[in-house]
Enzyme design. Structure first.
Site, mmCIF file in Angstrom:
data_model
loop_
_atom_site.group_PDB
_atom_site.id
_atom_site.type_symbol
_atom_site.label_atom_id
_atom_site.label_comp_id
_atom_site.label_asym_id
_atom_site.label_seq_id
_atom_site.Cartn_x
_atom_site.Cartn_y
_atom_site.Cartn_z
ATOM 1 N N GLU A 146 1.108 -1.516 -3.004
ATOM 2 C CA GLU A 146 -0.375 -2.359 -3.278
ATOM 3 C C GLU A 146 -0.812 -2.770 -2.389
ATOM 4 O OE1 GLU A 146 -1.243 -3.028 -7.088
ATOM 5 O OE2 GLU A 146 -0.259 -1.488 -8.650
ATOM 6 N N GLU B 66 1.204 0.900 -11.341
ATOM 7 C CA GLU B 66 2.568 0.757 -11.394
ATOM 8 C C GLU B 66 3.737 2.209 -11.502
ATOM 9 O OE1 GLU B 66 0.193 -0.920 -11.249
ATOM 10 O OE2 GLU B 66 0.488 -2.633 -10.677
ATOM 11 N N TYR C 29 2.676 -7.409 -13.509
ATOM 12 C CA TYR C 29 1.983 -5.572 -13.718
ATOM 13 C C TYR C 29 2.798 -4.932 -13.877
ATOM 14 C CZ TYR C 29 -2.261 -8.736 -12.283
ATOM 15 O OH TYR C 29 -3.482 -9.170 -12.788
ATOM 16 N N HIS D 163 -0.930 -13.463 -12.479
ATOM 17 C CA HIS D 163 -0.753 -14.396 -11.535
ATOM 18 C C HIS D 163 0.820 -15.517 -11.222
ATOM 19 C CE1 HIS D 163 -3.978 -11.982 -10.707
ATOM 20 N NE2 HIS D 163 -3.701 -12.059 -9.293
#
Ligand SMILES: Cc1ncc(C[n+]2csc(CCOP(=O)(O)OP(=O)(O)O)c2C)c(N)n1
Length: 748
Positions: A436, A467, A493, A538
């Site tokens: 991505e 993913e 992710y 994150h």
């Protein structure tokens, strides 16, 4: 036990009765049929071919019976059968032997028909029986699992996780034309198509939905995706009925996918539909779905008492749609066989298969952990080291836009990874980078910036936002001869795609004894310390899901120079040993410049020119030691390295001599080095930014205890928590202060 004769009786009653009742055409004479003529008017399937396929169907049916017989004798371990699905032999016949196939566990007749194409029909039956008995002589998995797989037949073995093979199949179909375009040697002809089969309940799995969507999404953009999806629809997922009509509606309504439904009781229709679908896929290089109705005969598996959830009428109705009766009817109507000849062919096939089953009982089994584990993760460190080399200076200058990285002074971690990727792409035309936002934007953190303009969209491309499909593309690309470097944007992710690493990538070599490999370097940006920004998603600091995957290499570089050396090693290891590598990049260190004081540039490093790469080579599983103190060893990695070096500097001012070991590889851990360095000190502190439970420190402490380390040991870790937004993040994360305090506590 071996040598005992299996029971040979009469054919199944339903089949016997149905075949005897078949109308024989007037004037039909045994042996008079023209083998080259169509088995029914208008069909492309000849009588001769249909007879061969009938033999594949019969042998598949009897292999199911053999499975139950072997199971009852305690010598067989797998009884999921293909009975009722045998018209899939017609799909094999419509394809080329060289078209890679990823098969459903009920595609036994497909497998045997393909074995017939390769003139190894009898050997194909043996393959299946050897799989059931977990024999070490089974040609693909060597007794590790019952799979349909064979390198010679271009059948790639699948795991038991339903639908998990679809992302790989899509990836392979995507990668074949790409490899051709890039001039990379492909193990199959350039016009190959990929066939993947699966059940109707599997259609509803999110992995299947994502994979089918990815095929359509790519095709929509005009990208070639030569993929034939085959749904073998028996209307059941173990005991759960698929709502009637649902599968047709779900499959027929997909954009970009040519849909054909066909009645699986008629092998001529299946063959004709498959020929048409395969030529569409081959010529248009576009995906198609073949939806084949099937029945399930004999329950889900040998142990399944289907009478508990299906009525006798339902079960009888399925027997009436037995595809073997369908093929028999075609052959009798064509004058190729009489009903008696059908039944004697059935009986002969049954005897042959069951006799073979009796023979395979005596075949050797795997008998030691070493034997079982041999194909897990072959490592040839010398070949890996030798496989690291640069492109020519001219190519490098072109790739780097005239400014070589070794002439650019000190680099950050992100810049070093970028330069190393550039070098690898320049030196190896098989390397492809995708994920991505990696192409046009150059990654969220700029790590892949400039690669698209230097190497073009054939090698550097943005993927769709899924993913599972990203890793699936990697799995397919690796099989097609490319060296994929997919990126997962954030560690958090990875988890919705973890099975593609765990169940697919890491198992392929194991279940194929290294005959198939999926070399891959999966870059993942991860770990925490982003000053409160991004929250958990994150700042994910959990690597437990990776560290327990057998054979997986997990690299975690902390410094720019290590990152370059380790990335080269991962790529070479993928190429030479077929390794599946995760390259975990600490986001918070991407742009870090300093170590002890603002402006000291202590976290930057110059880029090694190629003539220093051998000297700076970092083998898999080798750590890095800082300092020579003998009071304390701090074992750490990632962000912990920088924190520990800063803490060590303050401790040394207080008279505590430290050495810091950067583990660098989280799997396999540098255990020997750890034990050696620990033995040079009085105590060991593990500074681990992952969680206290399931984190890296558990492995490090255990390694020390296993080795009999007699000194004091303790650890500081992050909490067993998700990471919150804002300043509160610091409350759950490992800190420099905690490292320093723990060191003092440990020593005093
Ligand atoms: C991801 C996953 N979940 C659950 C299972 C257990 N399981 C094995 S087969 C099966 C049903 C599959 O049905 P379908 O796709 O229709 O294939 P069929 O067996 O009917 O041919 C299930 C739930 C599995 N193998 N994989």
């Amino acid at each position: 036990m071996s040598g005992q004769q299996p029971p040979i009786g009469r054919p199944d009653r339903h089949l016997n009765e149905a075949v005897r009742a078949l109308p024989v055409p007037a004037g039909a004479r045994t042996g008079s049929a023209d083998l080259a003529s169509p088995v029914k008017p208008g069909s492309g399937l000849t009588i001769g071919r249909c007879l061969e396929l009938f033999d594949a169907q019969l042998a598949s049916r009897h292999a199911d019976e053999a499975a139950r017989w072997l199971r009852a004798r305690g010598t067989g371990y797998y009884t999921i059968g293909s009975s009722g699905h045998e018209s899939n032999a017609g799909i094999a016949a419509a394809l080329r032997l060289t078209d890679p196939a990823l098969l459903h566990y009920r595609s036994g007749a497909f497998y045997l028909a393909r074995a017939g194409q390769a003139a190894r029909f009898t050997a194909g039956i043996a393959d299946v029986l050897l799989g059931m008995t977990a024999s070490a002589n089974e040609p693909i998995s060597g007794g590790r699992h019952k799979v349909f797989g064979n390198k010679e037949l271009n059948v790639i073995p699948q795991t038991s996780t339903i639908a998990s093979h679809l992302p790989r199949a899509v990836g392979l179909a995507f990668a074949i034309p790409r490899a051709v375009r890039l001039g990379v040697a492909l193990p199959w002809p350039a016009d190959s198509i990929v066939v993947v089969s699966f059940g109707d309940a599997s259609v509803n799995h999110s992995t299947a939905a994502g994979a089918v969507n990815t095929a359509a999404y790519c095709s929509y953009q005009g990208l070639p995706v030569p993929l034939l999806l085959v749904c073998e629809d028996n209307g059941l997922g173990i005991s759960v009925r698929t709502p009637p009509g649902w599968t047709a509606q779900a499959l027929a309504s997909r954009p970009q996918l040519r849909y054909t439904a066909v009645d699986g009781t008629d092998i001529a229709d299946v063959y004709d539909a498959a020929v048409a679908a395969a030529s569409y896929v081959r010529e248009r290089r576009a995906p198609a779905i073949l939806h084949v109705s099937a029945v399930r005969i004999g329950g889900h598996a040998g142990s399944d008492a289907e009478s508990a959830y299906r009525s006798p009428a339902e079960i009888a109705a399925d027997l009436g749609r037995d595809p073997l009766i369908g093929t028999a009817a075609l052959l009798v109507a064509a004058g190729a066989l009489t009903p008696d000849e059908v039944l004697s062919r059935y009986a002969q096939s049954r005897r042959a298969v069951l006799d073979m089953a009796a023979q395979v009982e005596a075949e050797p089994r795997l008998s030691s952990a070493a034997q079982v584990m041999a194909p897990l993760a072959p490592r040839r460190p010398a070949s890996v080291a030798a496989a690291i080399w640069p492109a020519s200076k001219r190519r490098r200058l072109r790739a780097f836009g005239g400014r070589l990285p070794e002439e650019q002074g000190a680099l950050t971690l992100a810049q070093a990874i970028n330069a190393t990727l550039t070098d690898e792409l320049a030196a190896h035309p098989d390397v492809v980078v995708f994920g991505e936002d990696v192409a046009r934007k150059g990654g969220v953190y700029g790590v892949t910036k400039g690669l698209l303009s230097a190497f073009g969209a054939g090698r550097i491309f943005d993927s769709l936002l899924d993913e599972q499909s990203i890793i699936g593309l990697g799995l397919g690309a690796g099989l097609a001869g490319l060296l994929p470097v997919p990126e997962i944007q954030y560690l958090a992710y990875l988890h919705n795609a973890a099975d593609q690493v765990r169940g697919e990538a890491a198992t392929l070599s194991f279940f194929s004894q290294g005959q198939y490999r999926n070399p891959m370097v999966l870059r993942i940006a991860g770990l925490a310390y982003q000053e409160g920004f991004g929250g958990h998603f994150h700042n994910d600091n959990a690597v437990g899901a990776l560290r327990d995957i057998p054979g997986l290499i997990v690299a975690c570089p902390a410094r720019p120079d290590d990152a370059s050396a380790m990335l080269r090693t991962c790529l070479a290891s993928a190429r030479e040993d077929g390794s599946v590598c995760v390259f975990l990049e600490p986001i918070a260190l991407y742009h870090e410049r300093d170590l002890h004081a603002r402006g000291d540039g202590g976290w930057l490093a110059g880029y090694d020119p190629p003539w220093l790469w051998t000297l700076g080579h970092c083998p898999v599983g080798q750590g890095r030691v800082y300092g020579e103190g003998t009071d304390l060893l701090i074992a750490t990695f990632g962000n912990g390295v920088r924190m520990s070096l800063r803490a060590a500097a303050r401790l040394s001012e207080a008279g505590i001599g430290c050495r810091v070991l950067d583990l660098r590889w989280l799997a396999p851990l540098p255990v020997d080095e750890l034990v050696r360095e620990a033995s040079l000190t009085r105590a060991v502190l593990v500074a681990d930014e992952t969680r206290r439970s399931g984190g890296v420190s558990e492995g490090v402490l255990t390694a020390l205890i296993d080795a009999g380390f007699a000194g004091r040991i303790t650890r500081v870790t992050s909490e067993d928590s998700f990471v919150p937004l804002g300043d509160a993040a610091a409350t759950v994360l490992l800190s420099e202060a905690a490292i320093e305090a723990a060191a003092r506590d440990l020593l005093y």
